[in-house]
Scaffold this motif. Sequence first.
Motif, PDB file in Angstrom:
ATOM      1  N   LYS A 249       3.987  60.751 -15.266  1.00 63.87           N
ATOM      2  CA  LYS A 249       4.783  59.999 -16.231  1.00 63.87           C
ATOM      3  C   LYS A 249       4.462  58.516 -16.125  1.00 63.87           C
ATOM      4  O   LYS A 249       4.307  57.980 -15.032  1.00 63.87           O
ATOM      5  N   THR A 250       4.368  57.859 -17.284  1.00 65.55           N
ATOM      6  CA  THR A 250       4.180  56.418 -17.287  1.00 65.55           C
ATOM      7  C   THR A 250       5.547  55.753 -17.244  1.00 65.55           C
ATOM      8  O   THR A 250       6.586  56.402 -17.347  1.00 65.55           O
ATOM      9  N   VAL A 251       5.541  54.437 -17.143  1.00 66.26           N
ATOM     10  CA  VAL A 251       6.779  53.673 -17.135  1.00 66.26           C
ATOM     11  C   VAL A 251       7.574  53.931 -18.420  1.00 66.26           C
ATOM     12  O   VAL A 251       8.802  53.924 -18.403  1.00 66.26           O
ATOM     13  N   MET A 252       6.912  54.211 -19.529  1.00 67.45           N
ATOM     14  CA  MET A 252       7.622  54.489 -20.784  1.00 67.45           C
ATOM     15  C   MET A 252       8.439  55.771 -20.674  1.00 67.45           C
ATOM     16  O   MET A 252       9.603  55.810 -21.061  1.00 67.45           O
ATOM     17  N   GLU A 253       7.844  56.816 -20.162  1.00 65.24           N
ATOM     18  CA  GLU A 253       8.567  58.088 -20.035  1.00 65.24           C
ATOM     19  C   GLU A 253       9.685  57.988 -19.002  1.00 65.24           C
ATOM     20  O   GLU A 253      10.775  58.523 -19.211  1.00 65.24           O
ATOM     21  N   ARG A 254       9.425  57.285 -17.918  1.00 62.54           N
ATOM     22  CA  ARG A 254      10.468  57.136 -16.897  1.00 62.54           C
ATOM     23  C   ARG A 254      11.638  56.313 -17.438  1.00 62.54           C
ATOM     24  O   ARG A 254      12.791  56.656 -17.222  1.00 62.54           O
ATOM     25  N   TYR A 255      11.348  55.232 -18.148  1.00 66.52           N
ATOM     26  CA  TYR A 255      12.423  54.362 -18.629  1.00 66.52           C
ATOM     27  C   TYR A 255      13.198  54.982 -19.793  1.00 66.52           C
ATOM     28  O   TYR A 255      14.418  54.960 -19.812  1.00 66.52           O
ATOM     29  N   PHE A 256      12.496  55.483 -20.786  1.00 69.86           N
ATOM     30  CA  PHE A 256      13.163  55.913 -22.012  1.00 69.86           C
ATOM     31  C   PHE A 256      13.777  57.306 -21.953  1.00 69.86           C
ATOM     32  O   PHE A 256      14.468  57.709 -22.887  1.00 69.86           O
ATOM     33  N   ALA A 257      13.578  58.053 -20.883  1.00 70.17           N
ATOM     34  CA  ALA A 257      14.234  59.366 -20.771  1.00 70.17           C
ATOM     35  C   ALA A 257      15.739  59.162 -20.722  1.00 70.17           C
ATOM     36  O   ALA A 257      16.246  58.352 -19.947  1.00 70.17           O
ATOM     37  N   GLY A 258      16.456  59.849 -21.604  1.00 69.34           N
ATOM     38  CA  GLY A 258      17.912  59.726 -21.629  1.00 69.34           C
ATOM     39  C   GLY A 258      18.373  58.599 -22.533  1.00 69.34           C
ATOM     40  O   GLY A 258      17.703  58.230 -23.492  1.00 69.34           O
ATOM     41  N   SER A 259      19.528  58.030 -22.197  1.00 66.05           N
ATOM     42  CA  SER A 259      20.163  57.014 -23.047  1.00 66.05           C
ATOM     43  C   SER A 259      19.926  55.610 -22.508  1.00 66.05           C
ATOM     44  O   SER A 259      19.862  55.406 -21.296  1.00 66.05           O
ATOM     45  N   SER A 260      19.830  54.666 -23.430  1.00 70.01           N
ATOM     46  CA  SER A 260      19.779  53.253 -23.078  1.00 70.01           C
ATOM     47  C   SER A 260      20.334  52.459 -24.250  1.00 70.01           C
ATOM     48  O   SER A 260      20.543  52.998 -25.343  1.00 70.01           O
ATOM     49  N   THR A 261      20.604  51.187 -24.013  1.00 71.42           N
ATOM     50  CA  THR A 261      21.113  50.304 -25.058  1.00 71.42           C
ATOM     51  C   THR A 261      20.268  49.040 -25.078  1.00 71.42           C
ATOM     52  O   THR A 261      19.568  48.723 -24.104  1.00 71.42           O
ATOM     53  N   ALA A 262      20.362  48.314 -26.196  1.00 77.28           N
ATOM     54  CA  ALA A 262      19.602  47.076 -26.320  1.00 77.28           C
ATOM     55  C   ALA A 262      20.307  46.135 -27.280  1.00 77.28           C
ATOM     56  O   ALA A 262      21.091  46.566 -28.136  1.00 77.28           O
ATOM     57  N   SER A 263      20.024  44.856 -27.129  1.00 87.50           N
ATOM     58  CA  SER A 263      20.485  43.868 -28.096  1.00 87.50           C
ATOM     59  C   SER A 263      19.414  42.799 -28.200  1.00 87.50           C
ATOM     60  O   SER A 263      18.675  42.544 -27.247  1.00 87.50           O
ATOM     61  N   GLY A 264      19.331  42.211 -29.394  1.00 85.86           N
ATOM     62  CA  GLY A 264      18.291  41.227 -29.581  1.00 85.86           C
ATOM     63  C   GLY A 264      18.404  40.493 -30.896  1.00 85.86           C
ATOM     64  O   GLY A 264      19.412  40.604 -31.609  1.00 85.86           O
ATOM     65  N   THR A 265      17.326  39.773 -31.209  1.00 83.81           N
ATOM     66  CA  THR A 265      17.308  38.911 -32.379  1.00 83.81           C
ATOM     67  C   THR A 265      15.953  38.955 -33.067  1.00 83.81           C
ATOM     68  O   THR A 265      14.913  38.961 -32.412  1.00 83.81           O
ATOM     69  N   PHE A 266      16.004  38.992 -34.388  1.00 83.25           N
ATOM     70  CA  PHE A 266      14.832  38.852 -35.256  1.00 83.25           C
ATOM     71  C   PHE A 266      14.947  37.467 -35.881  1.00 83.25           C
ATOM     72  O   PHE A 266      15.962  37.153 -36.500  1.00 83.25           O
ATOM     73  N   LYS A 267      13.925  36.608 -35.696  1.00 89.49           N
ATOM     74  CA  LYS A 267      13.930  35.256 -36.254  1.00 89.49           C
ATOM     75  C   LYS A 267      12.703  35.067 -37.139  1.00 89.49           C
ATOM     76  O   LYS A 267      11.573  35.204 -36.672  1.00 89.49           O
ATOM     77  N   ALA A 268      12.953  34.723 -38.402  1.00 91.51           N
ATOM     78  CA  ALA A 268      11.856  34.468 -39.344  1.00 91.51           C
ATOM     79  C   ALA A 268      11.621  32.968 -39.487  1.00 91.51           C
ATOM     80  O   ALA A 268      12.526  32.154 -39.235  1.00 91.51           O
ATOM     81  N   ILE A 269      10.421  32.599 -39.934  1.00 91.60           N
ATOM     82  CA  ILE A 269      10.102  31.180 -40.108  1.00 91.60           C
ATOM     83  C   ILE A 269      10.906  30.549 -41.246  1.00 91.60           C
ATOM     84  O   ILE A 269      11.000  29.332 -41.336  1.00 91.60           O
ATOM     85  N   THR A 270      11.527  31.355 -42.080  1.00 93.15           N
ATOM     86  CA  THR A 270      12.356  30.852 -43.177  1.00 93.15           C
ATOM     87  C   THR A 270      13.734  30.402 -42.695  1.00 93.15           C
ATOM     88  O   THR A 270      14.513  29.868 -43.474  1.00 93.15           O
ATOM     89  N   GLY A 271      14.048  30.648 -41.417  1.00 88.68           N
ATOM     90  CA  GLY A 271      15.365  30.336 -40.886  1.00 88.68           C
ATOM     91  C   GLY A 271      16.269  31.553 -40.779  1.00 88.68           C
ATOM     92  O   GLY A 271      17.333  31.496 -40.172  1.00 88.68           O
ATOM     93  N   LEU A 272      15.853  32.657 -41.380  1.00 89.70           N
ATOM     94  CA  LEU A 272      16.634  33.891 -41.296  1.00 89.70           C
ATOM     95  C   LEU A 272      16.720  34.339 -39.840  1.00 89.70           C
ATOM     96  O   LEU A 272      15.718  34.348 -39.125  1.00 89.70           O
TER      97      LEU A 272
END
Length: 179
Positions: free
Chosen positions: A37-60
């Motif tokens: 298993k790679t780090v992807m399979e080890r990490y993403f097995a099961g449940s996880s949560t995330a939060s983040g931001t999308f920033k466009a050059i238009t200011g959005l």
Amino acid sequence: MKAFISTAAGLTLSLALAVPVLAATSAPPRPVTTYDKTVMERYFAGSSTASGTFKAITGLRRDLDIRLRGTVRPGGLTLREDIRYKDGQAERKTWRFTRTGPTTYHGTREDVVGGTTVHVNGNTARFTYLVDLDPGPKQSLYRFYDRLTFSPDGRSMTNTATVWKAIFPVASVKIDFKK
């Protein structure tokens, strides 16, 4: 002459017995179809949560939260993302990653055009893909360059991405994941 025939017959018999053994030991190795298993399979097995931001050059700026469910299967990983933006919009995206080598995957998602190849190197995974951001008949293609950096303890991961339209960078994304 009788001794020669006996020696020749013995040599022929020895060769007849040795050829299959030599052939079996000199055959090319079979391709490996199961990998660690790679780090992807080890990490993403099961449940996880995330939060983040999308920033466009238009200011959005769009803040988002994600609930993920990963299922490791023989030959790869399926990752369902339930995304909720702070403005109330919600969507579900599902990545399907198929192992193509010890540290590579082919990835598909419903809005990705042509798929992607993921390269895993230690605790980092990199991939690039085209997304059609216009759900209508007219395509509006943007190229994402993603880098996933997994923490050594396996409890968090950061996804940073740059988004391009043609030859211009138009947005950035940063998402922090937690187990």
